[in-house]
Write a protein that holds these residues in place. Structure first.
Motif, PDB file in Angstrom:
ATOM      1  N   LYS A  42      35.068   0.553 -39.780  1.00  0.00           N
ATOM      2  CA  LYS A  42      36.357  -0.039 -40.187  1.00  0.00           C
ATOM      3  C   LYS A  42      37.243   0.997 -40.884  1.00  0.00           C
ATOM      4  O   LYS A  42      38.439   1.051 -40.641  1.00  0.00           O
ATOM      5  CB  LYS A  42      36.146  -1.248 -41.073  1.00  0.00           C
ATOM      6  N   GLU A  43      36.645   1.811 -41.743  1.00  0.00           N
ATOM      7  CA  GLU A  43      37.421   2.842 -42.444  1.00  0.00           C
ATOM      8  C   GLU A  43      37.989   3.871 -41.464  1.00  0.00           C
ATOM      9  O   GLU A  43      39.111   4.341 -41.636  1.00  0.00           O
ATOM     10  CB  GLU A  43      36.561   3.524 -43.499  1.00  0.00           C
TER      11      GLU A  43
ATOM     12  N   VAL B  67      25.345  -3.039 -42.337  1.00  0.00           N
ATOM     13  CA  VAL B  67      26.558  -3.371 -43.095  1.00  0.00           C
ATOM     14  C   VAL B  67      27.303  -2.101 -43.489  1.00  0.00           C
ATOM     15  O   VAL B  67      28.532  -2.004 -43.339  1.00  0.00           O
ATOM     16  CB  VAL B  67      26.189  -4.214 -44.339  1.00  0.00           C
ATOM     17  N   THR B  68      26.590  -1.107 -43.971  1.00  0.00           N
ATOM     18  CA  THR B  68      27.203   0.139 -44.420  1.00  0.00           C
ATOM     19  C   THR B  68      27.853   0.886 -43.259  1.00  0.00           C
ATOM     20  O   THR B  68      28.971   1.395 -43.388  1.00  0.00           O
ATOM     21  CB  THR B  68      26.153   1.021 -45.123  1.00  0.00           C
TER      22      THR B  68
ATOM     23  N   LYS C  59      31.079  -0.808 -42.212  1.00  0.00           N
ATOM     24  CA  LYS C  59      32.180  -0.476 -43.133  1.00  0.00           C
ATOM     25  C   LYS C  59      32.765   0.889 -42.774  1.00  0.00           C
ATOM     26  O   LYS C  59      33.976   1.091 -42.814  1.00  0.00           O
ATOM     27  CB  LYS C  59      31.687  -0.451 -44.579  1.00  0.00           C
TER      28      LYS C  59
END
Length: 156
Positions: A152-153, A145-146, A149
């Protein structure tokens, strides 16, 4: 006759993020960034400059100190051992290795394969090893999950 048990846990996952995004978090003092069970990870002061020791304070109040035994940015692995625990553990030792490999082709191209192996001393009961399996799975899910993210950033 009792069933044979092993004192080793081996969990793995394919994370849909490039190796650079996953490897970024594989530092003992960064585990609190992805493992939900850890409230705080911090370097232990007063240890020799040659020894990297990190204290993990878990959400449940347990505290462990782990020592980095090996770390390779070339081969993408880290090995660490448990040195202290509060409260005391029911077994005498544990050594873990996390290895990452880039996936270069196929359905998971540009992803990362991560394997987390933990070896416990022979005095560890089967319940300890079984519990470790689920804790590693939780941590690997958090890492997935991390890292997603982070991808995406970087796409923004």
């Amino acid at each position: 006759m009792a069933p044979a048990t092993t004192n080793e846990v081996r969990e793995s996952v394919v994370i849909r993020a490039p190796l650079s995004h996953v490897w970024h978090f594989i530092k003992l003092a960064e585990f609190d960034k992805f493992w939900p069970a850890i409230k705080k990870a911090e370097h232990v002061k007063g240890v020799s400059a040659d020894t990297d020791v990190v204290r993990w304070t878990f959400q449940d109040g347990n505290v462990v100190e782990v020592k980095q035994d090996e770390h390779s940015n070339l081969e993408h692995y880290i090995t660490y051992s448990l040195i202290t625990s509060t409260p005391e553990l029911s077994y005498s030792s544990m050594v873990s290795t996390i290895r990452c490999w880039p996936v270069s082709s196929g359905e998971f191209e540009s992803s990362t394969f991560v394997q987390w192996t933990s070896k416990f001393s022979s005095d560890a009961e089967a319940s300890v090893v079984e519990d470790a399996k689920y804790k590693r799975r939780e941590a690997l899910e958090g890492l997935s999950v991390t890292a997603a993210k982070m991808v995406k950033e970087h796409q923004k």
